[in-house]
Enzyme design. Sequence first.
Site, PDB file in Angstrom:
ATOM      1  CB  CYS A  25     -12.630  -3.467   2.947  1.00 42.82           C
ATOM      2  SG  CYS A  25     -11.670  -4.115   4.334  1.00 42.82           S
ATOM      3  N   GLY A  26     -15.587  -2.588   1.627  1.00 40.38           N
ATOM      4  CA  GLY A  26     -16.297  -1.926   0.537  1.00 40.38           C
ATOM      5  C   GLY A  26     -17.361  -0.951   1.010  1.00 40.38           C
ATOM      6  NE  ARG A  77      -4.098  -1.396   2.208  1.00 38.54           N
ATOM      7  CZ  ARG A  77      -4.463  -2.071   3.272  1.00 38.54           C
ATOM      8  NH1 ARG A  77      -4.007  -1.742   4.462  1.00 38.54           N
ATOM      9  NH2 ARG A  77      -5.305  -3.063   3.176  1.00 38.54           N
ATOM     10  NE  ARG A  93      -8.280  -4.062  14.665  1.00 37.28           N
ATOM     11  CZ  ARG A  93      -9.395  -4.676  14.293  1.00 37.28           C
ATOM     12  NH1 ARG A  93     -10.132  -5.328  15.171  1.00 37.28           N
ATOM     13  NH2 ARG A  93      -9.780  -4.636  13.040  1.00 37.28           N
ATOM     14  CE  LYS A  94      -9.912  -0.314   9.904  1.00 37.40           C
ATOM     15  NZ  LYS A  94     -10.209  -0.572   8.499  1.00 37.40           N
ATOM     16  N   GLY A 129     -16.497  -8.185   0.370  1.00 33.82           N
ATOM     17  CA  GLY A 129     -16.366  -9.631   0.233  1.00 33.82           C
ATOM     18  C   GLY A 129     -16.431 -10.399   1.521  1.00 33.82           C
TER      19      GLY A 129
END
Length: 560
Positions: free
Chosen positions: A453-454, A82, A194-195, A448
């Site tokens: 994430c979408g 990334r 976490r993120k 998915g």
Amino acid sequence: MTPEIEGDVVATGQTAARAASRSANSVEGFKASMGGDGLRILEQLPEIIQRGAESLTAAEKDLMKWLGVFYRKPTPGKFMMRIRMPNGFVSSEQLRTIAELSRLMGDNVLDITTRQQIELRGFTLDCIPAIWEKLRGLDLRSLQTGMDNVRNINGCALAGLTPHELFDASPVVQELDRIIVGSEGNPEFTNLPRKLNITVTGCMDNCTHNESQDIALVPAKKGGRAGFNVLVGGKMGSGGFTIASPLNVFVEAFQAVRVVVELIKIHRDHSPREARSKCRFAFLVEKWGIPRLRAELTARLGHELAFQGRDMRSFKQADHLGISTQKRARVVAVGLCVPTGRVNPEEMDELARLADVYGTGEIRLTTGQNAVIPNVPAERVPQLFQEDLLEKFSPKPSPFVRGLVACIGTDYCNLALIETKGRAVALSAALEEKMGAAGNPLTIHWSGCPAGCGNHEAADVGLRGFKTKIGGKIVDAVAVYTGGRTGPYAAAGKEILATVPCDEEFPEVMARVIESYRHENEYEHGAGSGDPLFTAAATLGLASWRSSASNAAAASAGES
């Protein structure tokens, strides 16, 4: 970095975090093995490269994500990187270099992500030093783009250019990125539970998904001063879409960086570190409540905070596709739709060429996985529209493609349960064939797996993939959500169909659902017996699939 940003709380907070990690989840253990700084895996990288991908341990696979290098189970021996691009700003030279790296060292597949950055795919471990050398020469880096870090910071793709902004917020984004990551990474911010996702925007047309962010700064006014209102605790995944809450704080641009930095440190020092699914900032906000969080922030800053101002965002939601006016007279921005964000090196090279020939060599990436060429003289737009690349990356896409977003899917993601990108494009083409190209655009988002994430719960129509058993066979299926949106009146999408197989009848099912929505326009009131989407489901004999119990076969998944 200024002394007030460092402060004594860093040492005590880091010490507490490391102590907590001893009894927490496995990732906390991996970080503890690095002294609480995942970036230190860099010290072991030469030895890891020499050993080869086959010898990677579970700890090394996770820790390398601190470097922006991702092991991909579907492509053994091949990795993803990334590339960090604050605010989605990128130059033609940078795009050409990334395209070259993909051709020479990768597998000729590149993806624009919903966080306005690019993912390079298909390279081997021994390529990492050469890739980094190329990226560093163009002020690009991959550090801290995965796992428990502040991810690429989002902003309006047309920041500084659009007349529809209260002010240009991109300098705040760039300064935050400099402090949190810089050129070499910053261990002060690498041991989060976490993120953390952050958006900073002055755009008044809701072109970023502010309400799904851990921290969001949105345009506001107070007493004639322009600044930001602060939202906290939004998320996707980890239990679904949680809408960010107002912190009841107004800050001007010069105050914004320090406020965000202290909120990050609060997450670092106090968010839970046990079950990974409960470690997001949202869970601390829920536990503490807004008054306590605001009080803690005030104490760390050492001064009182102004209460929130007037939210200056409009009802409109912009995607910056097509022709957008700019502040400068006689120049425009041309937004190109890149279906699901997937590009190859030749297309990326051509995008860079168009930015040079028609603009000023700038490209802006959007949270919708699209690209914008700014600073195009208005008289040259007709010529630009004749370029071959615009046949695929259209500035005037169909209503079923314009708002299309898809996560990576099983092609490359370790967590995905179904293929998404190809299926998303195929469904949109089938819908256009069945329903025509007229009508208002829809946002159609594919995830998915449950990690989301979408952003499937923030779309008009959201699709979450999973595996299920039908007729004794394991098949791909989706749960269908409707009515999701971000902005001042954000709402999480409602699940109206729990199990729809991705078979030959799938396009017909989705066409009837969308047709009903367009006819009745009642989806925003939620699913129920009078809801047109549920009526369509019942007509199709699918109403019994509303129960989420039928999703039991879906694998549970976390977030990478």
